[in-house]
Design a protein around this motif. Structure first.
Motif, short mmCIF file in Angstrom:
data_model
loop_
_atom_site.label_atom_id
_atom_site.label_comp_id
_atom_site.label_asym_id
_atom_site.label_seq_id
_atom_site.Cartn_x
_atom_site.Cartn_y
_atom_site.Cartn_z
N TYR A 55 -42.01 -20.76 38.91
CA TYR A 55 -41.02 -19.76 39.33
C TYR A 55 -40.95 -19.77 40.87
CZ TYR A 55 -42.06 -18.25 34.56
OH TYR A 55 -42.26 -18.23 33.20
N SER A 60 -35.73 -17.13 39.34
CA SER A 60 -36.37 -17.80 38.22
C SER A 60 -37.42 -16.89 37.57
CB SER A 60 -37.01 -19.12 38.68
OG SER A 60 -37.97 -18.90 39.69
N ASN A 63 -35.70 -14.25 35.38
CA ASN A 63 -35.12 -14.79 34.15
C ASN A 63 -36.17 -15.14 33.10
OD1 ASN A 63 -32.48 -14.57 35.05
ND2 ASN A 63 -32.51 -16.58 36.03
#
Length: 349
Positions: A55, A60, A63
């Motif tokens: 990440y 990111s 999500n």
């Protein structure tokens, strides 16, 4: 030289090369700070590297699913940190246009970010003049100035924060804060600090008055709670039963095994006569084996776990209790406490 100048000089000569010190990205600094809460650098570093690789930015992270975050968090403990990070990442996506804030005033409003973490992120990322006070800083200040006020008292927190604010090099806040933390971690250690090479030796109250081992002072800890869990490894061929823990107890939101908890150590016969046991299982249930007791230490709790292997159960209990039947090959897909995951790993091998 001022206190800060001596401190920063020491830091530049002795600091560890840690990846979060080579960036001003407030997202990556946040990642490191949350991971390192209640966690040693040696333990937290590999987690930081894995999280920052998978990440690399807040989008990111936001999500990701909670199960994905908790699986990667497995073994770090204090799992609420991971859940709060996910909530914060989503808030930043929604309210900050996906840009991780640097200002203390914004950071302090976010879930899981308190005064220390907000000061650390803001000063490390943008040099905002906010002094950090963590366990290392408490120790340095207490010993250097000879302060006996308990560090975990309301008065103590105010007193130490005021001194930290006064010592802060406001033009070089980020490096000053890093230096204070590192000095406490490497030089002014809790036990057996090497005072013979300390740059503050001649002006340190604790050293001059032989009180190194007396300071800082902390109010007595909470009583350690002891808990006795009997986990059921319900073997259904290539499947087992697991359950998701609620958010009101240890390991909140993680998956473990169906269990019965007792306030004290009990014999197996007592367990077999427990109302939950007789409700969940039937006359065809066969106990294949029972593990030796396993001790698992948490900050304020001691867990004593026994794993009872069995088969045959009342099918209605799965839906009634909200349990899950999963394939043994899927176990690694679920975030679990280290105690459970380690036992299942050995079971499968």
């Amino acid at each position: 030289m001022s206190f800060s100048n001596v401190l920063i000089s020491w830091y530049r000569n002795n600091k560890r090369d840690l990846p979060w010190r080579n960036t001003q990205d407030s997202y990556l600094i946040w990642l490191s700070e949350i991971i390192l809460q209640q966690t040693r650098v040696e333990q937290g570093l590999p987690y930081y590297l894995r999280f920052s690789e998978k990440y690399p930015n807040v989008e990111s992270f936001a999500n990701a699913s909670e199960d994905q975050i908790l699986r990667m968090w497995q073994g770090l403990g204090y799992y609420s940190r991971g859940r709060n990070m996910l909530k914060t990442a989503k808030v930043i996506q929604r309210d900050f246009n996906g840009i991780f804030p640097q200002a203390y005033a914004d950071l302090i409003t976010l879930i899981g970010i308190g005064e220390y973490t907000a000061a650390a992120i803001s000063s490390f990322s943008s040099n905002e003049a906010k002094a950090v006070v963590d366990g290392n800083v408490y120790r340095v200040i207490s010993r250097y100035f000879g302060i006996s006020t308990p560090i975990n008292s309301t008065l103590g927190k105010k007193e130490f924060q005021a001194i930290a604010d006064e010592l802060l090099d406001t033009k070089n806040a980020g490096e000053h804060n890093q230096a204070m933390i590192e000095f406490g971690a490497l030089q002014c250690k809790p036990k057996s600090p090497n005072c013979s090479i300390c740059p503050f030796q001649s002006s340190c109250f604790a050293y001059q008055h032989h009180r190194i081992n007396d300071l800082p002072i902390k109010l007595k800890k909470l009583k350690i709670r002891e808990r006795y869990f009997n986990f059921f490894l319900i073997d259904d061929g290539d499947e087992i039963l697991i359950k998701r823990r609620d958010n009101t107890d240890i390991w909140a939101g993680l998956h473990d095994l169906p269990a019965i908890e007792f306030p004290e150590r009990t014999e197996l016969e007592v367990l077999l006569n427990h109302p939950d046991f007789t409700n969940w299982f039937n006359d065809k249930t066969v106990i294949q084996k029972s593990s030796k007791e396993i001790k698992h230490i948490l900050t304020h709790q001691r867990i004593y776990a026994r794993f009872v292997h069995l088969n045959n159960y009342n099918p209605s209990i799965i839906e009634k209790n909200g349990w899950l039947k999963i394939k043994k090959t899927q176990i690694s897909d679920y975030g679990m406490p280290k105690l459970i995951s380690e036992y299942l790993k050995n079971f499968l091998n």
